[in-house]
Design an enzyme around this catalytic site. Structure first.
Site, PDB file in Angstrom:
ATOM      1  N   SER A 202       0.825  -1.203   0.000  1.00  0.00           N
ATOM      2  CA  SER A 202       0.000   0.000   0.000  1.00  0.00           C
ATOM      3  C   SER A 202       0.856   1.249   0.000  1.00  0.00           C
ATOM      4  CB  SER A 202      -0.916   0.014   1.229  1.00  0.00           C
ATOM      5  OG  SER A 202      -0.131   0.010   2.411  1.00  0.00           O
ATOM      6  N   ARG A 203       0.223   2.352  -0.366  1.00  0.00           N
ATOM      7  CA  ARG A 203       0.840   3.660  -0.174  1.00  0.00           C
ATOM      8  C   ARG A 203       0.447   4.176   1.206  1.00  0.00           C
ATOM      9  NH1 ARG A 203       2.727   5.524  -5.051  1.00  0.00           N
ATOM     10  NH2 ARG A 203       1.704   4.741  -6.932  1.00  0.00           N
ATOM     11  N   ALA A 204       1.237   5.084   1.735  1.00  0.00           N
ATOM     12  CA  ALA A 204       0.942   5.659   3.043  1.00  0.00           C
ATOM     13  C   ALA A 204      -0.290   6.554   2.962  1.00  0.00           C
ATOM     14  CB  ALA A 204       2.134   6.473   3.527  1.00  0.00           C
ATOM     15  N   SER A 207       1.001   7.707   7.436  1.00  0.00           N
ATOM     16  CA  SER A 207       2.384   7.449   7.846  1.00  0.00           C
ATOM     17  C   SER A 207       3.350   8.128   6.873  1.00  0.00           C
ATOM     18  CB  SER A 207       2.650   5.942   7.886  1.00  0.00           C
ATOM     19  OG  SER A 207       2.480   5.372   6.601  1.00  0.00           O
ATOM     20  N   THR A 211       5.359   0.807   1.777  1.00  0.00           N
ATOM     21  CA  THR A 211       6.316   0.074   0.948  1.00  0.00           C
ATOM     22  C   THR A 211       6.237   0.518  -0.508  1.00  0.00           C
ATOM     23  OG1 THR A 211       6.295  -1.844   2.407  1.00  0.00           O
ATOM     24  CG2 THR A 211       6.990  -2.216   0.142  1.00  0.00           C
ATOM     25  N   ASP A 264      -8.955   0.988  16.588  1.00  0.00           N
ATOM     26  CA  ASP A 264      -8.256  -0.274  16.794  1.00  0.00           C
ATOM     27  C   ASP A 264      -9.291  -1.394  16.820  1.00  0.00           C
ATOM     28  OD1 ASP A 264      -6.491  -2.272  17.405  1.00  0.00           O
ATOM     29  OD2 ASP A 264      -6.321  -1.753  19.526  1.00  0.00           O
ATOM     30  N   SER A 272      -8.825  -6.972   6.776  1.00  0.00           N
ATOM     31  CA  SER A 272      -8.040  -6.165   5.849  1.00  0.00           C
ATOM     32  C   SER A 272      -6.830  -6.940   5.346  1.00  0.00           C
ATOM     33  CB  SER A 272      -7.586  -4.881   6.551  1.00  0.00           C
ATOM     34  OG  SER A 272      -6.660  -4.166   5.769  1.00  0.00           O
ATOM     35  N   LYS A 296       1.611  -0.034  16.749  1.00  0.00           N
ATOM     36  CA  LYS A 296       0.184  -0.303  16.579  1.00  0.00           C
ATOM     37  C   LYS A 296      -0.286  -1.342  17.596  1.00  0.00           C
ATOM     38  CE  LYS A 296      -1.762  -0.269  12.569  1.00  0.00           C
ATOM     39  NZ  LYS A 296      -2.187  -0.580  11.182  1.00  0.00           N
TER      40      LYS A 296
END
Length: 501
Positions: A202-204, A207, A211, A264, A272, A296
């Protein structure tokens, strides 16, 4: 026709949320009683979307007989210059009653979750309704059966890849640890060992880097299914952006709402992770769970609960889920931000003396774990992984993967930098993951690929008064000043105590 307006592109990025802009004196707004944040249905050549209305002041940039569409709305309608769309009130979302029921503590059925996922993808649910659903699922409010049902609904709403192999490996980190960019190294090692590992990432969103953001510094990641197949068939692995594929598409909508709220939910997180792993065609998945006070996952008790749910739900989808609990007390490597993390990845693959040893060790642990899964052994995989890395085979495989994905590029450095100095001497006890990530984001990461933070000290090391703790990297002086001011205000980002380690 009175319910029709000319369509123009607004040129505004609203991520995945379709938005339409109309003037306050628009005849449709007035006649239909549309107000700001109203849900509006737009039909065009057999396509339809539900968009959120933003109202523009009369006489501003938008003509009253036009409607402007956000980038996502324009794309979803496949609109073209000169098009005219039909506007109407949408029917209430069928799944709204299920969301209310869950909010009051009811258990949902597989059909309920399917309806919620379908309405999410059709944009029939507002952000407020999605937030209500995700809030109702927080904590342990989804039991195992509900988690399986949600995972299946998310999986079946998208495409699935099939590699025609009995063994397809994958890894995932639950996140919360800045700089923990092990995936490119792990993929290179495992693929060099002859295994299949198609890594979609995924893209941030909130954050400093995902990656996919880090890999994009070095090679294209926006590949379609055919291109990905060519890379994996040739090299055994890839590291690409999953958003270019239709794999568990509802997950991106949920994440868009969930992350800013810092929710959370064990069930939601499991759904997911596993829906995307099953969709990409993996059948053996190693899950890295960093545990730390600002990660997390905050405790080993929470890690055990999450791990048990991941393993149990994975069985329902023929996924062999193996858990790896790691240290999440602080950032990994030196760099935080796409280009800075890419530099760390390359230094490990190139076996440089200055390479961050914690990133190297974590990548070897994970790659070794996957090789153990592949061979049916326990413990032997790490030695094999280390030999592959030390021989240069992993570096060669990584470069071959990058070449197949569209070519390799060396990471660049930011033009603006500022050091943040230790206010007093002592031993660095801890680095706050969330605060250091925030500093990197304020510097411009991940949109500005070269922006972020480079650490100069690690927990356990001794700092002298005025010694650099970290350097902020930015593309502009304004972003640098903004991030630096935040860092100076939040000195608790690094805890320095007097005395020996």
């Amino acid at each position: 026709m009175t319910d029709v307006l000319a369509l123009i592109p607004a040129g505004i990025d609203t991520y995945r949320q379709p938005v339409v802009y109309m003037t306050e004196d628009c005849h449709i707004c007035r006649a239909e009683g549309f107000v700001a944040q109203t849900r509006v249905r737009i039909d065009l050549r057999g396509r339809s979307i539900i968009a959120e209305l933003n109202v523009v002041t009369k006489g501003a940039w938008l003509p009253s007989d036009h409607a402007a569409l956000s980038m996502s709305a324009w794309t979803a309608l496949a609109a073209r210059e000169g098009d005219r769309g039909r506007f109407s009130h949408p029917e209430p979302a069928p799944s709204a009653s299920q969301i209310r029921a869950k909010a009051y503590g009811a258990r949902l059925t597989a059909a309920d979750f399917t309806a919620i996922v379908q309405d999410t993808l059709a944009h029939r649910l507002s952000d407020l309704e999605l937030a209500a659903f995700l809030t109702a699922c927080t904590g342990d409010r989804l039991d195992e059966a509900e988690t399986v049902a949600l995972t299946r609904a998310m999986l079946e709403a998208g495409d699935r890849l099939d590699w025609g192999r009995a063994r397809v490996l994958d890894k995932h980190c639950v996140g919360g640890l800045p700089g923990n960019r092990t995936s490119p190294i792990v993929v290179a090692i495992v693929a060099a060992a002859g295994e299949i590992i198609p890594k979609t990432s995924s893209r941030a969103i909130t954050s400093p880097a995902g990656t996919a953001d880090t890999m994009e510094v070095m090679t294209p990641v926006d590949l379609d299914e055919m291109a990905i197949r060519k890379v994996v068939e040739a090299e055994g692995g890839c590291v690409v952006w999953g958003g270019a594929l239709n794999l568990s598409p509802a997950d991106d909508h949920f994440i868009r709402i969930e992350r800013p709220l810092d929710l959370d939910s064990t069930g939601q997180l499991v759904a997911s992770i596993l829906s995307k792993k099953a969709a990409v065609g993996s059948n053996h998945v190693l899950i890295d769970m960093p545990v730390g006070p600002t990660a997390k996952v905050r405790s080993h008790v929470a890690a055990a609960a999450l791990g048990d749910r991941l393993v149990a739900v994975g069985h329902h989808f023929d996924l062999n889920v193996v858990l790896h609990v790691s240290d999440g007390s602080g950032p990994v490597g030196y760099g935080i931000g796409p280009a800075l993390e890419a530099a760390d990845v390359l230094s490990v693959l190139r076996r440089e003396a200055r390479a961050p040893q914690d990133l190297r060790a974590r990548a070897l642990d994970l790659a070794g774990g996957l090789l153990d899964i592949a061979a049916g052994t326990t413990g032997a995989g790490r030695g094999i992984a280390e030999a592959i890395l030390d021989s240069g085979a992993a570096e060669a495989k990584f470069m071959a993967i990058c070449d197949r994905q569209g070519g390799f590029h060396e990471p660049k450095e930011a033009p603006e930098r500022a050091e943040v100095l230790a206010p007093h001497g002592g031993t660095l006890r801890a680095i706050d993951n969330r605060l250091i990530a925030r500093i990197a984001k304020l510097a411009g990461a991940p949109r500005q690929k070269c922006a972020g933070v480079r650490l100069h000290a690690r927990p356990g090391e001794t700092l002298a008064p005025g010694q650099p703790m970290f350097t902020i990297h930015a593309s502009t002086k304004g972003e640098l000043a903004y991030s630096r001011a935040y860092a100076e205000l939040h000195r608790e980002v690094m805890t320095i105590a007097e005395g020996p380690p």
